[in-house]
Scaffold this motif. Structure first.
Motif, short mmCIF file in Angstrom:
data_model
loop_
_atom_site.label_atom_id
_atom_site.label_comp_id
_atom_site.label_asym_id
_atom_site.label_seq_id
_atom_site.Cartn_x
_atom_site.Cartn_y
_atom_site.Cartn_z
N LEU A 1 33.79 64.92 74.49
CA LEU A 1 32.41 64.96 73.98
C LEU A 1 31.85 66.39 73.49
N THR A 2 32.33 67.47 74.45
CA THR A 2 32.01 68.83 74.05
C THR A 2 32.94 69.25 72.93
N LEU B 1 31.47 67.64 69.40
CA LEU B 1 30.30 68.45 69.05
C LEU B 1 30.66 69.90 68.54
N THR C 1 29.37 72.69 65.86
CA THR C 1 28.80 74.02 65.90
C THR C 1 29.91 75.22 66.04
N SER D 1 32.80 59.09 73.93
CA SER D 1 33.01 60.26 73.47
C SER D 1 34.19 60.51 72.34
N VAL E 1 32.78 60.07 68.93
CA VAL E 1 32.23 61.48 68.52
C VAL E 1 33.38 62.38 68.05
N GLY F 1 34.05 63.91 64.29
CA GLY F 1 34.39 65.42 64.26
C GLY F 1 35.39 65.71 63.61
#
Length: 263
Positions: free
Chosen positions: A165-166, A169, A173, A247, A250, A254
């Motif tokens: 998940l990190t 995302l 970012t 996750s 996501v 990404g």
């Protein structure tokens, strides 16, 4: 799937052998062992000074805590690459190189890092769980071993999901997210608080947002026969798999929106 598995373990073997080329590699094992062992000392000292908290002894706390720590250690060992992904692959532009290879991105990123000393945490956690069960007088039957194994597997999947998940995302970012540590180190520290004394808001967060209680407290309650529904102890594996699946969604979003940062 079999071919990807072989590649994954070849990556791990390569990192293992290269790490052991350094003569002082065993010092890292000792360092992590000291950190892991000293971590719950505050809890032990607290209980030795004030005694039990209601029906909760230090063995109860260590059992729940050790399941969470061992799960986190397994995920940290097997998916270490995702922890480094935002800094060492995404921002440097090296992720472009992985996209050119006709292999699974998940396998390439997960196995891009492996540190032998990270295995100390799951080994120590499993030993601590064995000690706690001995103190509580709980015999290890095949059924109980199965529940504990599912708890470790479910916890490993859940924490792998946190790392994925990190990384997912990070595509938006272009850097690491420090608040994610609330879902890793801080999350297993919360298991040192007895569940009956945990605020309702925290119970909700660690049940329905990050299923921490399903991979540590409820399996322990089922194994030890505490006054909770027995079926809750069998939900650790499904809860971890669902969290990892979300996750991965996501992560895939990404990857589709990835724009090279260059190198």
């Amino acid at each position: 799937m079999i071919a990807e598995g072989k590649i994954y373990f070849k990556y791990l073997r390569m990192h293992l052998l290269s790490g052991m080329e350094y003569k002082g590699w065993w010092l890292m094992l000792i360092q992590v062992l000291i950190v892991v062992v000293s971590d719950p000392i505050a809890t032990v000292l607290l209980f030795s000074r004030f005694g039990n908290i209601g029906e909760w002894t230090v063995a109860h706390i260590i059992l729940v805590y050790s399941l969470a720590v061992a799960s986190f250690g397994l995920a940290e060992s097997l998916c270490r690459g995702f922890d480094y992904f935002p800094w060492h692959l995404l921002r440097s532009g090296d992720f472009d190189r992985l996209l050119l290879r006709p292999r699974s991105l998940f396998v390439q990123v997960a196995a891009s890092r492996f540190h032998l000393h990270r295995l100390v945490r799951p080994v120590t956690g499993i030993c601590a769980a064995g000690w706690a069960l001995g103190e509580l007088g709980i015999p290890l039957t095949p059924g109980r071993l199965g529940i504990l194994a599912m708890a470790l597997a479910g916890g490993c999947l859940m924490y792998c999901g946190v790392f994925v998940l990190t990384s997912g995302l990070a595509f938006f970012t272009i850097k690491g997210l420090d608040w994610i540590y609330l879902l890793t180190n801080a999350s297993y520290q919360i298991t040192r608080c007895p569940e009956p004394y945990m605020p309702r808001a925290l119970k909700s967060v660690f049940s329905f947002v990050l299923p921490m209680l399903f991979i540590s407290f409820y399996p322990a309650a089922t194994v030890c026969g505490w006054k909770y529904p027995q079926w809750l102890g069998f939900l650790s594996l499904p809860a971890g798999a669902v969290f990892l699946g979300l996750s991965l969604l996501v992560w895939r979003i990404g990857v589709r929106h990835y724009k090279s940062t260059g190198s």
